[in-house]
Scaffold this motif. Sequence first.
Motif, PDB file in Angstrom:
ATOM      1  N   UNK A 261      12.032   9.477  -1.690  1.00 39.51           N
ATOM      2  CA  UNK A 261      11.869   8.024  -1.633  1.00 39.51           C
ATOM      3  C   UNK A 261      10.817   7.531  -2.623  1.00 39.51           C
ATOM      4  N   UNK A 262      10.832   6.232  -2.833  1.00 37.93           N
ATOM      5  CA  UNK A 262       9.838   5.569  -3.686  1.00 37.93           C
ATOM      6  C   UNK A 262       8.893   4.793  -2.786  1.00 37.93           C
ATOM      7  N   UNK A 263       7.656   5.268  -2.696  1.00 39.99           N
ATOM      8  CA  UNK A 263       6.678   4.613  -1.833  1.00 39.99           C
ATOM      9  C   UNK A 263       5.785   3.642  -2.590  1.00 39.99           C
ATOM     10  N   UNK A 264       5.923   3.590  -3.934  1.00 38.26           N
ATOM     11  CA  UNK A 264       5.021   2.745  -4.711  1.00 38.26           C
ATOM     12  C   UNK A 264       5.675   1.613  -5.460  1.00 38.26           C
ATOM     13  N   UNK A 265       6.889   1.816  -5.924  1.00 40.71           N
ATOM     14  CA  UNK A 265       7.538   0.801  -6.747  1.00 40.71           C
ATOM     15  C   UNK A 265       7.159   0.882  -8.205  1.00 40.71           C
ATOM     16  N   UNK A 266       6.023   1.515  -8.494  1.00 42.60           N
ATOM     17  CA  UNK A 266       5.549   1.741  -9.855  1.00 42.60           C
ATOM     18  C   UNK A 266       4.633   2.958  -9.811  1.00 42.60           C
ATOM     19  N   UNK A 267       4.468   3.612 -10.955  1.00 43.44           N
ATOM     20  CA  UNK A 267       3.727   4.875 -10.992  1.00 43.44           C
ATOM     21  C   UNK A 267       2.304   4.732 -10.470  1.00 43.44           C
ATOM     22  N   UNK A 268       1.639   3.644 -10.821  1.00 44.79           N
ATOM     23  CA  UNK A 268       0.223   3.494 -10.469  1.00 44.79           C
ATOM     24  C   UNK A 268      -0.008   2.463  -9.365  1.00 44.79           C
ATOM     25  N   UNK A 269       1.013   2.199  -8.551  1.00 45.62           N
ATOM     26  CA  UNK A 269       0.858   1.253  -7.447  1.00 45.62           C
ATOM     27  C   UNK A 269       0.707   2.034  -6.149  1.00 45.62           C
ATOM     28  N   UNK A 270      -0.524   2.194  -5.696  1.00 45.92           N
ATOM     29  CA  UNK A 270      -0.817   2.986  -4.506  1.00 45.92           C
ATOM     30  C   UNK A 270      -0.686   2.121  -3.268  1.00 45.92           C
ATOM     31  N   UNK A 271       0.458   2.186  -2.604  1.00 47.57           N
ATOM     32  CA  UNK A 271       0.682   1.378  -1.403  1.00 47.57           C
ATOM     33  C   UNK A 271       0.200   2.068  -0.138  1.00 47.57           C
ATOM     34  N   UNK A 272       0.039   3.384  -0.170  1.00 46.18           N
ATOM     35  CA  UNK A 272      -0.293   4.174   1.023  1.00 46.18           C
ATOM     36  C   UNK A 272       0.764   3.988   2.114  1.00 46.18           C
ATOM     37  N   UNK A 273       1.960   3.548   1.705  1.00 45.35           N
ATOM     38  CA  UNK A 273       3.093   3.367   2.625  1.00 45.35           C
ATOM     39  C   UNK A 273       2.811   2.321   3.705  1.00 45.35           C
ATOM     40  N   UNK A 274       2.023   1.302   3.381  1.00 44.19           N
ATOM     41  CA  UNK A 274       1.756   0.234   4.334  1.00 44.19           C
ATOM     42  C   UNK A 274       2.390  -1.059   3.833  1.00 44.19           C
ATOM     43  N   UNK A 275       2.387  -2.062   4.673  1.00 45.64           N
ATOM     44  CA  UNK A 275       2.791  -3.409   4.266  1.00 45.64           C
ATOM     45  C   UNK A 275       1.537  -4.186   3.871  1.00 45.64           C
ATOM     46  N   UNK A 276       1.547  -4.774   2.687  1.00 49.74           N
ATOM     47  CA  UNK A 276       0.371  -5.506   2.239  1.00 49.74           C
ATOM     48  C   UNK A 276       0.573  -6.119   0.883  1.00 49.74           C
ATOM     49  N   UNK A 277      -0.511  -6.515   0.224  1.00 44.64           N
ATOM     50  CA  UNK A 277      -0.420  -7.171  -1.080  1.00 44.64           C
ATOM     51  C   UNK A 277       0.288  -6.327  -2.140  1.00 44.64           C
ATOM     52  N   UNK A 278       0.290  -5.010  -1.989  1.00 47.92           N
ATOM     53  CA  UNK A 278       0.927  -4.151  -2.983  1.00 47.92           C
ATOM     54  C   UNK A 278       2.404  -3.923  -2.692  1.00 47.92           C
ATOM     55  N   UNK A 279       2.909  -4.592  -1.688  1.00 49.07           N
ATOM     56  CA  UNK A 279       4.325  -4.472  -1.351  1.00 49.07           C
ATOM     57  C   UNK A 279       4.525  -3.959   0.063  1.00 49.07           C
ATOM     58  N   UNK A 280       5.667  -4.306   0.646  1.00 47.06           N
ATOM     59  CA  UNK A 280       5.967  -3.881   2.014  1.00 47.06           C
ATOM     60  C   UNK A 280       6.663  -2.523   1.984  1.00 47.06           C
ATOM     61  N   UNK A 281       5.893  -1.511   1.597  1.00 46.13           N
ATOM     62  CA  UNK A 281       6.444  -0.162   1.475  1.00 46.13           C
ATOM     63  C   UNK A 281       6.871   0.388   2.833  1.00 46.13           C
ATOM     64  N   UNK A 282       6.087   0.111   3.868  1.00 48.04           N
ATOM     65  CA  UNK A 282       6.418   0.630   5.200  1.00 48.04           C
ATOM     66  C   UNK A 282       7.787   0.129   5.658  1.00 48.04           C
ATOM     67  N   UNK A 283       8.044  -1.139   5.442  1.00 47.29           N
ATOM     68  CA  UNK A 283       9.349  -1.685   5.834  1.00 47.29           C
ATOM     69  C   UNK A 283      10.478  -1.030   5.049  1.00 47.29           C
ATOM     70  N   UNK A 284      10.236  -0.756   3.776  1.00 44.42           N
ATOM     71  CA  UNK A 284      11.273  -0.110   2.978  1.00 44.42           C
ATOM     72  C   UNK A 284      11.604   1.274   3.538  1.00 44.42           C
ATOM     73  N   UNK A 285      10.561   2.027   3.901  1.00 45.30           N
ATOM     74  CA  UNK A 285      10.768   3.395   4.359  1.00 45.30           C
ATOM     75  C   UNK A 285      11.312   3.476   5.775  1.00 45.30           C
ATOM     76  N   UNK A 286      11.041   2.463   6.597  1.00 45.56           N
ATOM     77  CA  UNK A 286      11.490   2.514   7.988  1.00 45.56           C
ATOM     78  C   UNK A 286      12.738   1.677   8.261  1.00 45.56           C
ATOM     79  N   UNK A 287      13.025   0.726   7.379  1.00 41.34           N
ATOM     80  CA  UNK A 287      14.196  -0.127   7.593  1.00 41.34           C
ATOM     81  C   UNK A 287      15.292   0.137   6.562  1.00 41.34           C
ATOM     82  N   UNK A 288      14.958   0.030   5.284  1.00 38.41           N
ATOM     83  CA  UNK A 288      15.972   0.163   4.238  1.00 38.41           C
ATOM     84  C   UNK A 288      16.528   1.577   4.156  1.00 38.41           C
ATOM     85  N   UNK A 289      15.625   2.559   4.056  1.00 36.61           N
ATOM     86  CA  UNK A 289      16.048   3.936   3.781  1.00 36.61           C
ATOM     87  C   UNK A 289      16.890   4.529   4.912  1.00 36.61           C
ATOM     88  N   UNK A 290      16.418   4.531   6.168  1.00 39.03           N
ATOM     89  CA  UNK A 290      17.246   5.134   7.221  1.00 39.03           C
ATOM     90  C   UNK A 290      18.628   4.495   7.359  1.00 39.03           C
TER      91      UNK A 290
END
Length: 485
Positions: A261-290
Amino acid sequence: MLQSPPAVPPAPQMPTHTQVGYPGFHHGVSLLHGWLPQVITFVAVFLLIVALARFTRRWWLWIMPIVAVFALAVVWASWTYTNDEGLASDPAPKLLWIAVGLAGAALGAAVVGIRSGSWWQRIVAFLAIPATLLNVGVVLNQWVGYYPTANAAWAALTAEPLPHQTDLESLASLRNTDVGTGRIVPVDIPESGSHFKHRTEYVYLPPAWFQGDKPPTLPVVMMIGGEFNTPKDWVNSGQIMQSVDDFAKSNNGLTPILVFVDSGGAFNNDTECVNGPRGDAADHLTKDVPAYVESTFDASADPAKWGIVGWSMGGTCAVDLAVMHPEQFGTFVDIAGDLGPAAGNKEQSIKRLFGGDENAWAAFDPVTVMRKHGAYPDTVGLFDDLTPPASQKKMASDPRVQAYMRQQQQVDESKVGMGGKDGVFDTGEVGAAEELCSQGQKVNINCTVHTTEGGHTWQFAAAAFTSSFPWMTARLGIPVAGISS
């Protein structure tokens, strides 16, 4: 036929790196050791010496101090940025700062001496800049093991297809055939549940997926890489596919589906897999991917058949997602992760990852989440972490060092576990793993901490994955020889 997962699966005895080896890390010219890194360093130093040698003795008296200032300024800026951003779990090797200083010196020599020397000397001076920067990249790579070989680096830079890569449209023609090895499929997962802009992600389908008139309902393992990442990293940098292929061959073609999976959206975008200013990575991993993997590849929707394996930042994500969403993920493997989502110390993390919202931070802090959730009846986890080398063990046993570390913890408790700082005198995140497992056991999460001496590198991650993969496979309900259910 797939079996139901054991309630408390047997934890594997983690081999040492010597026992496991680094499978696939010797295909091509090494970037981690051998002649190529030495040649790059030699060329960089030689060009810098030539660039400086063009100055006369009179020029040296005032130019060399300026060059030294350039070098020190670049080192200071790099060191400050690295520490401020919490970019590294382990202290950088001294050789890296020497390489950074050489690059600063090359820049200074080119700038202040732009009008001196012959034309070819000026060209050499400017060539010294990319040469020393390349040397910095090589030393940095030797530290983290991102590209083990020149071949791996070239494949990543030129976007070459992954091993056994095919496309979605070709899967139908492979149905009910003996494919020999599994296939990796690039996918563009819709963002309907997250609106998270992500790059192409990849799905590994084992040989058993192609057998029969329709796909079997296989379990799934979500694979998450480190802080600076691409979805290809487990394959290109970790080079795990040979181990996966070997395991599949020995297990009648049966493995879980792997989703890179892609947890950052860009090489240097550290989202830590959370929802926040750097993107809603958590939602992507728990909603979109499964949803996509289950509908597209007929994967199991049973949370007992979904696991997560993460390395470094991805290890933090694995724990966090598992404890926040036990209804989706029943098993996790955390390889050298932090105590919680971190982008610096606690205050910096709250600002950078959550826009300053401390409640949002608490909602994604795994220790806080576990305490609020209560008992987890079906969650199982494995932590694989680093122990310090013998020299640091000896130093850590010094009473003066122990007293200093206790003092540091008391002075700045907000930084414990954040940005790679866990208050433990080691080269890994053993303190974070032990704390998370301890907290997990209080709420009935069955977990084990395994430690191996080594560095915070992709080679360690690959060895840890290879060791834990049979256990993960059995845990998700696939029969594995030698692992009882």
